[in-house]
Every structure is written in structure tokens, then in C-alpha cells.
Design a protein around this motif. Structure first.
Motif, PDB file in Angstrom:
ATOM      1  N   GLU A   1       0.129   3.000   2.173  1.00 47.02           N
ATOM      2  CA  GLU A   1      -1.136   2.482   1.661  1.00 47.02           C
ATOM      3  C   GLU A   1      -1.758   1.573   2.709  1.00 47.02           C
ATOM      4  O   GLU A   1      -1.112   0.644   3.186  1.00 47.02           O
ATOM      5  CB  GLU A   1      -0.910   1.718   0.353  1.00 47.02           C
ATOM      6  N   LEU A   2      -3.001   1.870   3.078  1.00 43.46           N
ATOM      7  CA  LEU A   2      -3.711   1.102   4.098  1.00 43.46           C
ATOM      8  C   LEU A   2      -5.009   0.586   3.497  1.00 43.46           C
ATOM      9  O   LEU A   2      -5.850   1.368   3.060  1.00 43.46           O
ATOM     10  CB  LEU A   2      -3.987   1.956   5.329  1.00 43.46           C
ATOM     11  N   ILE A   3      -5.161  -0.734   3.458  1.00 46.06           N
ATOM     12  CA  ILE A   3      -6.362  -1.372   2.926  1.00 46.06           C
ATOM     13  C   ILE A   3      -6.955  -2.230   4.038  1.00 46.06           C
ATOM     14  O   ILE A   3      -6.290  -3.146   4.540  1.00 46.06           O
ATOM     15  CB  ILE A   3      -6.043  -2.230   1.699  1.00 46.06           C
ATOM     16  N   VAL A   4      -8.201  -1.938   4.426  1.00 46.97           N
ATOM     17  CA  VAL A   4      -8.881  -2.657   5.499  1.00 46.97           C
ATOM     18  C   VAL A   4      -9.974  -3.521   4.882  1.00 46.97           C
ATOM     19  O   VAL A   4     -10.873  -3.015   4.212  1.00 46.97           O
ATOM     20  CB  VAL A   4      -9.483  -1.693   6.533  1.00 46.97           C
ATOM     21  N   ILE A   5      -9.880  -4.821   5.090  1.00 50.69           N
ATOM     22  CA  ILE A   5     -10.891  -5.758   4.608  1.00 50.69           C
ATOM     23  C   ILE A   5     -11.879  -6.090   5.718  1.00 50.69           C
ATOM     24  O   ILE A   5     -13.090  -6.181   5.496  1.00 50.69           O
ATOM     25  CB  ILE A   5     -10.213  -7.034   4.073  1.00 50.69           C
ATOM     26  N   GLN A   6     -11.367  -6.259   6.938  1.00 50.50           N
ATOM     27  CA  GLN A   6     -12.209  -6.582   8.088  1.00 50.50           C
ATOM     28  C   GLN A   6     -11.555  -6.023   9.322  1.00 50.50           C
ATOM     29  O   GLN A   6     -10.375  -6.243   9.561  1.00 50.50           O
ATOM     30  CB  GLN A   6     -12.386  -8.103   8.204  1.00 50.50           C
ATOM     31  N   GLY A   7     -12.300  -5.276  10.118  1.00 57.01           N
ATOM     32  CA  GLY A   7     -11.762  -4.678  11.317  1.00 57.01           C
ATOM     33  C   GLY A   7     -11.796  -3.168  11.263  1.00 57.01           C
ATOM     34  O   GLY A   7     -12.330  -2.546  10.329  1.00 57.01           O
ATOM     35  N   THR A   8     -11.194  -2.532  12.277  1.00 59.33           N
ATOM     36  CA  THR A   8     -11.194  -1.075  12.415  1.00 59.33           C
ATOM     37  C   THR A   8      -9.774  -0.553  12.283  1.00 59.33           C
ATOM     38  O   THR A   8      -8.888  -0.982  13.039  1.00 59.33           O
ATOM     39  CB  THR A   8     -11.772  -0.660  13.781  1.00 59.33           C
ATOM     40  N   PRO A   9      -9.482   0.375  11.354  1.00 61.36           N
ATOM     41  CA  PRO A   9      -8.124   0.926  11.237  1.00 61.36           C
ATOM     42  C   PRO A   9      -7.818   1.872  12.388  1.00 61.36           C
ATOM     43  O   PRO A   9      -8.658   2.695  12.773  1.00 61.36           O
ATOM     44  CB  PRO A   9      -8.161   1.650   9.891  1.00 61.36           C
ATOM     45  N   LEU A  10      -6.653   1.773  12.947  1.00 63.85           N
ATOM     46  CA  LEU A  10      -6.219   2.646  14.039  1.00 63.85           C
ATOM     47  C   LEU A  10      -5.106   3.593  13.615  1.00 63.85           C
ATOM     48  O   LEU A  10      -4.640   4.395  14.430  1.00 63.85           O
ATOM     49  CB  LEU A  10      -5.752   1.798  15.229  1.00 63.85           C
ATOM     50  N   VAL A  11      -4.632   3.486  12.377  1.00 60.46           N
ATOM     51  CA  VAL A  11      -3.617   4.397  11.838  1.00 60.46           C
ATOM     52  C   VAL A  11      -4.115   4.891  10.483  1.00 60.46           C
ATOM     53  O   VAL A  11      -5.108   4.395   9.944  1.00 60.46           O
ATOM     54  CB  VAL A  11      -2.257   3.692  11.700  1.00 60.46           C
ATOM     55  N   HIS A  12      -3.394   5.875   9.924  1.00 61.67           N
ATOM     56  CA  HIS A  12      -3.778   6.427   8.626  1.00 61.67           C
ATOM     57  C   HIS A  12      -2.543   6.527   7.750  1.00 61.67           C
ATOM     58  O   HIS A  12      -1.404   6.430   8.226  1.00 61.67           O
ATOM     59  CB  HIS A  12      -4.448   7.795   8.801  1.00 61.67           C
ATOM     60  N   GLU A  13      -2.777   6.730   6.471  1.00 61.25           N
ATOM     61  CA  GLU A  13      -1.679   6.854   5.520  1.00 61.25           C
ATOM     62  C   GLU A  13      -0.861   8.108   5.817  1.00 61.25           C
ATOM     63  O   GLU A  13      -1.413   9.154   6.164  1.00 61.25           O
ATOM     64  CB  GLU A  13      -2.223   6.887   4.093  1.00 61.25           C
ATOM     65  N   GLY A  14       0.473   7.954   5.696  1.00 59.76           N
ATOM     66  CA  GLY A  14       1.382   9.056   6.011  1.00 59.76           C
ATOM     67  C   GLY A  14       1.819   9.083   7.461  1.00 59.76           C
ATOM     68  O   GLY A  14       2.611   9.954   7.858  1.00 59.76           O
TER      69      GLY A  14
ATOM     70  N   ARG B   1       0.925  -1.272   3.608  1.00 60.27           N
ATOM     71  CA  ARG B   1       2.198  -1.166   2.898  1.00 60.27           C
ATOM     72  C   ARG B   1       2.868   0.134   3.302  1.00 60.27           C
ATOM     73  O   ARG B   1       2.228   1.193   3.363  1.00 60.27           O
ATOM     74  CB  ARG B   1       1.987  -1.245   1.388  1.00 60.27           C
ATOM     75  N   ALA B   2       4.196   0.032   3.581  1.00 57.47           N
ATOM     76  CA  ALA B   2       4.907   1.186   4.137  1.00 57.47           C
ATOM     77  C   ALA B   2       6.335   1.218   3.635  1.00 57.47           C
ATOM     78  O   ALA B   2       6.861   0.234   3.100  1.00 57.47           O
ATOM     79  CB  ALA B   2       4.886   1.131   5.668  1.00 57.47           C
ATOM     80  N   ARG B   3       6.958   2.379   3.794  1.00 56.89           N
ATOM     81  CA  ARG B   3       8.382   2.534   3.514  1.00 56.89           C
ATOM     82  C   ARG B   3       9.153   2.224   4.802  1.00 56.89           C
ATOM     83  O   ARG B   3       8.832   2.757   5.869  1.00 56.89           O
ATOM     84  CB  ARG B   3       8.684   3.953   3.029  1.00 56.89           C
ATOM     85  N   VAL B   4      10.162   1.380   4.660  1.00 57.14           N
ATOM     86  CA  VAL B   4      10.956   0.932   5.820  1.00 57.14           C
ATOM     87  C   VAL B   4      12.422   1.173   5.509  1.00 57.14           C
ATOM     88  O   VAL B   4      12.882   0.965   4.371  1.00 57.14           O
ATOM     89  CB  VAL B   4      10.710  -0.567   6.126  1.00 57.14           C
ATOM     90  N   TRP B   5      13.166   1.622   6.529  1.00 62.49           N
ATOM     91  CA  TRP B   5      14.597   1.913   6.350  1.00 62.49           C
ATOM     92  C   TRP B   5      15.429   0.950   7.194  1.00 62.49           C
ATOM     93  O   TRP B   5      15.109   0.687   8.363  1.00 62.49           O
ATOM     94  CB  TRP B   5      14.905   3.354   6.761  1.00 62.49           C
TER      95      TRP B   5
END
Length: 405
Positions: free
Chosen positions: A199-212, A260-264
Motif C-alpha cells: 500500500e502506497l499513500i502519497v501526501i506530498q511529493g512524487t512516488p518512485l515505486v508502485h504497489e507490488g 506499507r509493505a510485507r517484510v521477512w
């Protein structure tokens, strides 16, 4: 009590008289004005106490009755005074040491600075010395509250400066101001660790990655917006009489959002079925000595009383001022006995211990507040007489952090 004090002040001599006419000896002594105290008669002779001034009077009675008089002991202040009077140099040394200790107790011998982080301790020492606070001066010559107030005015980064006096030691306590952190200095949001973005939520700025997408640690997730300066215009003429004001510089805007991401996480632990472990037995011993330069002379327990032991050495030294150290140090050694314990485990016991060790290790890596989704325990086959366990933990957490956080 008064009688014992008078007896001690006047002094007594314990004598023993031997001869065949002891009763006549006592009568002759009494006739000459001698007073006998605590008189006791035995097979060895007559024991009694007489005053110092009466001892010389026994000479005529002893000569007349052919009695031998011997001194057993001397008691009282006159003999103590005479003994110490023969040691004039020792008395003088004790007197000089006493005067020196009393004088030194009224002086400032050491100064320390605590609580400072960005303010240099040497600058505080130099400023305090200019204000009259320094070592080897009389304590009555320094007004500590006035010095504390002057130091606070001299250091603008200090929120409070207090001076605490503990005997001959002065401690300057500094509490520095907490500067507000300028928002926007953090810049981009990066990944705190590797993980799979859910899950990627951008409030301010430019996203450089995507979900998945699988990201690496330190990879930029949200880029901060570019800072556009105001176009140059007419610059007003500065007023020479105006006082400068403290302002917080305008900072570039920072990236804001969540990733938010899955981490191992994983950790392994191996526990042998048979091992010899060295551990503390609980038995201890202590020793102390004196250190002159590089030479140490142990007074008690020069060597460890245990065949195998772990020792902790502490040096205790005294300082006067900031630079002078007393040349003699006290060395204390604490010996902790070590013993070898033979341990045999079954496979189930070894597997359980390895699982606890690996679980504790992997949970140290998990970020605080992370949501644990799944935890797996895997047994890794081994052929060297040990049990190896691998613990894997999957979490769901926010990876977006600022690089300098």
C-alpha cells in the motif's frame, strides 16, 4: 569516673616487691608518706600501685628491709606525654598535616562540567576562571550564584547553568537549549529495509515505486517536491540601527506519505546434544593492593584462589584540580570462579533450546509496532550431533522513513 580521670592524669606505677620483710616494707613506706593502691600478695611477691611522686620514697624502705622493687608497668598521661615529647618531629609532622588538611578543605581543588553537548568544556572552564572560579583558591572568595548567572549570560545556547559545591569539588551543571527541528530537512522518504510494497499513500511529493514492487533498503520511495525560490525583486535597504532578529530559515518542503509493505525476517540457532560449558560458580574472592607507577604490590589475595577464574581489576585514584594525580593508586581485584559443566540433551530438548534462541534473535530484528502476520519454525537437518532451527517471521509495517531519522 572522676577518680579514674584523676588517676590517669596523675599517673601510676605498678611495682612488685620481693623479700622476706614485705610487711615491714609496707609499714616503712607508709611512714614515709607513700600511699599503696590495689595491693596484692602472692608467692611471687607483693604487687601494688604507687603514684609517680611516691616511687622515689620507696628507696629508704627497700634499703632498710632488704627488699627488691621492680617496675612492671607505667600508666597515665605523664608517661604518654613524655613518650610523645621524645618524638617532636613526628608531632610536628602530624600538626603540619592537620593544618594542611584543614586549609585544603577550605579551598576549591577540582572543577568539572556536566550536561554540555555542543558547548565546549574548555570554554566553560576558561569563562569560569575569568569570573574568579578556579582551583586553588579559597571558597569564600567566590560568589557561586553570581558566577552561575554570568555564565548563563555568556553562553546563549545554555538554557540553565547551575553550580553545585560538594566539599572541595565544584560541579558546573549545564542544560542546553533544544533547538526546534526544521521540517523539510529530512527530504525524500526512503525504505528502512527490504520488503514488498502492499500500500502506497502519497501526501506530498512524487512516488518512485508502485504497489507490488520489491524494494531494497535505502531505495527512494517518495521524492520530495522541488524547492522553488521566490524571484528576486527589490531588496529593501537595511536599517543600520535595527537590531537583528533570530529567525528560522525557510526550508525546502519534505516528502510525506506512507509505504506499507510485507517484510521477512529470519534467524538460525544451533544447539549441540553434548557440550562442555564454562559458567560462573557463584564463588568470589577479593584482593587489593597498592600501585606505584607500573608496579603493583598486592596486600591481600595476590593470586586467584580458584583454578579457573575471571578477574575484574579496578583502579582507584585521587586527583587535585584537573591535571595533578596522586602518584599512588589503590588496586582492587574481584575473582569470579569459573567451572566447566558437562551438559547432555535429547534431540527434543536441543530443538526446544535452539527454537528459543532463534526466536529471541529474530524478534530483536522486528521493528517496534510491526504487525506480525506469520511465524514459521523450520528444522535444518544436521549430521554433526547438533540441532539447528530456523525461525522466519513475516510482518506488515511502514517502510517510509527519512534518511537522517
Amino acid at each position: 569516673m572522676i577518680g579514674k580521670l584523676r588517676e590517669f592524669w596523675n599517673g601510676r606505677i605498678l611495682i612488685i616487691a620481693r623479700g622476706g620483710q614485705l610487711a615491714r616494707f609496707v609499714n616503712e613506706g607508709i611512714r614515709d608518706g607513700v600511699v599503696f593502691y590495689k595491693t596484692q600478695k602472692s608467692e611471687r611477691g607483693l604487687r601494688a600501685q604507687v603514684q609517680i611522686k611516691d616511687f622515689a620514697k620507696l628507696r629508704r624502705a627497700a634499703r632498710k628491709t632488704h627488699t627488691r622493687v621492680h617496675i612492671l608497668s607505667k600508666y597515665g598521661w605523664p608517661f604518654i606525654a613524655a613518650r610523645w615529647w621524645r618524638r617532636k618531629s613526628l608531632l610536628t609532622g602530624i600538626l603540619v598535616i592537620g593544618i594542611a588538611l584543614v586549609s585544603l578543605s577550605q579551598m576549591i581543588l577540582s572543577i568539572s562540567v556536566t550536561g554540555n553537548t555542543t558547548i565546549s568544556s574548555q570554554e566553560v572552564f576558561d569563562s569560569a576562571e575569568k569570573l574568579g572560579l578556579k582551583t586553588w583558591i579559597w571558597q569564600s572568595e567566590v560568589d557561586l550564584p553570581q558566577v552561575s548567572k554570568a555564565l548563563l549570560e555568556e553562553f546563549p545556547d545554555a538554557a540553565w547553568i547551575g553550580i553545585d559545591q560538594q566539599g572541595t569539588h565544584i560541579e558546573i551543571k549545564v542544560v542546553q537549549k533544544i533547538r526546534p527541528q526544521v521540517t523539510g530537512e529530512a527530504g525524500n522518504l526512503v525504505a528502512s529495509k527490504a520488503g514488498l510494497i502492499q500500500e502506497l499513500i502519497v501526501i506530498q511529493g512524487t512516488p518512485l515505486v508502485h504497489e507490488g514492487q520489491l524494494v531494497k533498503e535505502g531505495q527512494v520511495l517518495i521524492q520530495a517536491p522541488y524547492y522553488v525560490q521566490q524571484p528576486p525583486g527589490a531588496i529593501p535597504k537595511p536599517d543600520a540601527n535595527a537590531k537583528p532578529k533570530e529567525t528560522v530559515p525557510k526550508a525546502a518542503p519534505a516528502a510525506k506519505g506512507f509505504a506499507r509493505a510485507r517484510v521477512w525476517y529470519s534467524a538460525e540457532a544451533a544447539v549441540p546434544l553434548v557440550e562442555d560449558r564454562v559458567e560462573e560458580s557463584g564463588q568470589t574472592a577479593k584482593g587489593w593492593g597498592i600501585k606505584f607507577g607500573s608496579r603493583v604490590i598486592m596486600v591481600t589475595t595476590p593470586e586467584s584462589p580458584f583454578p579457573f577464574a575471571d578477574q575484574e581489576v579496578k583502579n582507584h585514584t585521587w586527583t587535585l584540580g584537573r591535571n595533578w594525580h596522586f602518584p599512588v593508586e589503590i588496586v582492587s581485584i574481584n575473582y569470579q570462579e569459573l567451572r566447566t559443566v558437562h551438559i547432555e540433551r535429547t534431540q527434543d530438548e536441543a530443538r526446544l533450546v535452539a527454537e528459543e534462541l532463534a526466536g529471541a534473535e529474530v524478534h530483536k530484528k522486528v521493528s517496534p509496532g510491526a504487525n506480525i502476520l506469520e511465524e514459521k519454525v523450520r528444522s535444518i537437518p544436521q549430521s554433526n550431533g547438533e540441532e539447528r532451527i530456523r525461525v522466519e517471521v513475516e510482518t506488515y509495517e511502514d517502510l517510509a522513513v527519512y534518511p537522517n531519522s
